[in-house]
Design an enzyme around this catalytic site. Sequence first.
Site, PDB file in Angstrom:
ATOM      1  N   LYS A   1       4.829 -10.058   9.210  1.00  0.00           N
ATOM      2  CA  LYS A   1       4.281  -9.001  10.083  1.00  0.00           C
ATOM      3  C   LYS A   1       2.757  -9.080  10.104  1.00  0.00           C
ATOM      4  CE  LYS A   1       3.708  -4.757  11.868  1.00  0.00           C
ATOM      5  NZ  LYS A   1       2.593  -4.212  11.194  1.00  0.00           N
TER       6      LYS A   1
ATOM      7  N   MET B   1       0.839  -1.194   0.000  1.00  0.00           N
ATOM      8  CA  MET B   1       0.000   0.000   0.000  1.00  0.00           C
ATOM      9  C   MET B   1       0.879   1.253   0.000  1.00  0.00           C
ATOM     10  SD  MET B   1      -3.419  -0.928   2.072  1.00  0.00           S
ATOM     11  CE  MET B   1      -2.818  -0.683   3.722  1.00  0.00           C
TER      12      MET B   1
ATOM     13  N   HIS C   1       9.143  -3.458   3.533  1.00  0.00           N
ATOM     14  CA  HIS C   1       8.799  -3.653   2.120  1.00  0.00           C
ATOM     15  C   HIS C   1      10.066  -3.951   1.295  1.00  0.00           C
ATOM     16  CE1 HIS C   1       5.536  -0.686   3.410  1.00  0.00           C
ATOM     17  NE2 HIS C   1       4.834  -1.700   3.000  1.00  0.00           N
TER      18      HIS C   1
ATOM     19  N   GLN D   1     -10.512  -2.737   1.921  1.00  0.00           N
ATOM     20  CA  GLN D   1     -10.060  -3.474   3.103  1.00  0.00           C
ATOM     21  C   GLN D   1     -10.092  -2.609   4.364  1.00  0.00           C
ATOM     22  OE1 GLN D   1      -6.033  -4.285   1.411  1.00  0.00           O
ATOM     23  NE2 GLN D   1      -5.281  -3.791   3.454  1.00  0.00           N
TER      24      GLN D   1
ATOM     25  N   SER E   1       4.038   1.228   8.051  1.00  0.00           N
ATOM     26  CA  SER E   1       3.744   2.569   7.526  1.00  0.00           C
ATOM     27  C   SER E   1       2.983   3.380   8.574  1.00  0.00           C
ATOM     28  CB  SER E   1       2.903   2.461   6.253  1.00  0.00           C
ATOM     29  OG  SER E   1       3.542   1.623   5.321  1.00  0.00           O
ATOM     30  N   ARG E   2       2.212   2.689   9.422  1.00  0.00           N
ATOM     31  CA  ARG E   2       1.402   3.386  10.431  1.00  0.00           C
ATOM     32  C   ARG E   2       2.238   3.934  11.587  1.00  0.00           C
ATOM     33  NH1 ARG E   2      -2.743  -0.636   8.835  1.00  0.00           N
ATOM     34  NH2 ARG E   2      -4.536   0.535   8.069  1.00  0.00           N
TER      35      ARG E   2
ATOM     36  N   GLU F   1      11.812  -0.312   5.268  1.00  0.00           N
ATOM     37  CA  GLU F   1      12.739  -1.449   5.138  1.00  0.00           C
ATOM     38  C   GLU F   1      12.016  -2.803   5.095  1.00  0.00           C
ATOM     39  OE1 GLU F   1      16.072  -2.045   4.665  1.00  0.00           O
ATOM     40  OE2 GLU F   1      16.250   0.085   4.195  1.00  0.00           O
TER      41      GLU F   1
HETATM   42  P1  AMP Z   1       1.445  -2.913   3.485  1.00  0.00           P
HETATM   43  O1  AMP Z   1       2.007  -1.870   2.583  1.00  0.00           O
HETATM   44  O2  AMP Z   1       1.419  -2.514   4.923  1.00  0.00           O
HETATM   45  O3  AMP Z   1       0.145  -3.482   3.002  1.00  0.00           O
HETATM   46  O4  AMP Z   1       2.467  -4.120   3.426  1.00  0.00           O
HETATM   47  C1  AMP Z   1       2.861  -4.707   2.222  1.00  0.00           C
HETATM   48  C2  AMP Z   1       3.638  -5.963   2.494  1.00  0.00           C
HETATM   49  O5  AMP Z   1       4.793  -5.653   3.281  1.00  0.00           O
HETATM   50  C3  AMP Z   1       2.826  -6.999   3.302  1.00  0.00           C
HETATM   51  O6  AMP Z   1       3.120  -8.294   2.805  1.00  0.00           O
HETATM   52  C4  AMP Z   1       3.360  -6.818   4.690  1.00  0.00           C
HETATM   53  O7  AMP Z   1       3.247  -7.970   5.494  1.00  0.00           O
HETATM   54  C5  AMP Z   1       4.811  -6.487   4.414  1.00  0.00           C
HETATM   55  N1  AMP Z   1       5.401  -5.806   5.582  1.00  0.00           N
HETATM   56  C6  AMP Z   1       4.942  -4.684   6.174  1.00  0.00           C
HETATM   57  N2  AMP Z   1       5.701  -4.392   7.260  1.00  0.00           N
HETATM   58  C7  AMP Z   1       6.643  -5.353   7.335  1.00  0.00           C
HETATM   59  C8  AMP Z   1       7.717  -5.620   8.231  1.00  0.00           C
HETATM   60  N3  AMP Z   1       7.982  -4.836   9.266  1.00  0.00           N
HETATM   61  N4  AMP Z   1       8.492  -6.691   8.002  1.00  0.00           N
HETATM   62  C9  AMP Z   1       8.239  -7.522   6.949  1.00  0.00           C
HETATM   63  N5  AMP Z   1       7.245  -7.325   6.068  1.00  0.00           N
HETATM   64  C10 AMP Z   1       6.459  -6.258   6.254  1.00  0.00           C
END
Ligand code: AMP
Length: 280
Positions: A149, A30, A37, A61, A186-187, A35
């Site tokens: 995560k 998203m 990602h 979602q 990201s949050r 790091e």
């Molecule tokens: P998001 O942008 O939050 O939807 O995350 C995109 C992808 O990055 C998802 O597969 C998450 O599980 C992964 N992700 C987010 N934060 C982490 C983290 N700290 N360590 C490993 N993978 C992460």
Amino acid sequence: MEVITNPRQMQTLMLSLKRQGKKIGFVPTMGYLHEGHLSLIRCSKKENNITVVSIFVNPIQFGANEDFGRYPRDFERDKSLCEKENVDYIFYPSYEEMYPDGFQTYVEVSELSKGLCGDFRPGHFKGVATVVAKLFNIVCPDNAYFGKKDFQQLKVIQRMVKDLNFPVNVVGCPVVREPDGLAMSSRNKYLSTEERESALYINKALFEAKRMFEDGITDPNLIKERVRQIISQAKHLKEIQYVEIVDSNTLKPVDKVKKSDVLAVAVYIGNTRLIDNIEF
Ligand code: AMP
């Protein structure tokens, strides 16, 4: 690196690359990359000829009272991070192209979407499964990389791929943490300096739980109680939504903790909802 916004164009391009024998790795996100990602991108770069990152804040979602509107977005920054990692394509569609008028088809992974986050975010995993199914059909990846995560999300996607025969290999990657242990998200941007200090009690509690298990404690209630105690010390704690120890395949709570079970928590620090987990 090329940025593609049109789903049909993306699909045509990916299919032609596949016909040339290229192996495609895919990292759905998203955006507002960190790091965590980037670790998925690096994994994909190692194992594929072409790496695609999607950036799409998926409206379906998010619940009505959730943070869709204020979710952090910075496409230019994401683009330059992807460029540095030698990503081949960014897929960056508009809402209108992903959910045109008349959209009405959803994917629901019924059982694994229950419990944990599913109990507090109704419809969330239906939104996740639906967008990932669409993205898989558009990007046609050989391998897709997801972070542990979001442990429940990873399980939901793995089940969907199996149940619906997607020709995709789903790879789960380790949680990436800040040097002080906070899981990257990201949050985390929402947290004030003081709230961030409070958030550290989450990872402290998880590491303590793992230590207890390694010391021979297998009663889930003892471990969960200790985790709640530690998190309760956080000054800016607003709510502990859940502290649960589950079997890593079924996501059902366990009576006795064993290796590979997962301790998962969701906590509000101020107005920010944070999730984290650890594997025993
Ligand atoms: P998001 O942008 O939050 O939807 O995350 C995109 C992808 O990055 C998802 O597969 C998450 O599980 C992964 N992700 C987010 N934060 C982490 C983290 N700290 N360590 C490993 N993978 C992460």
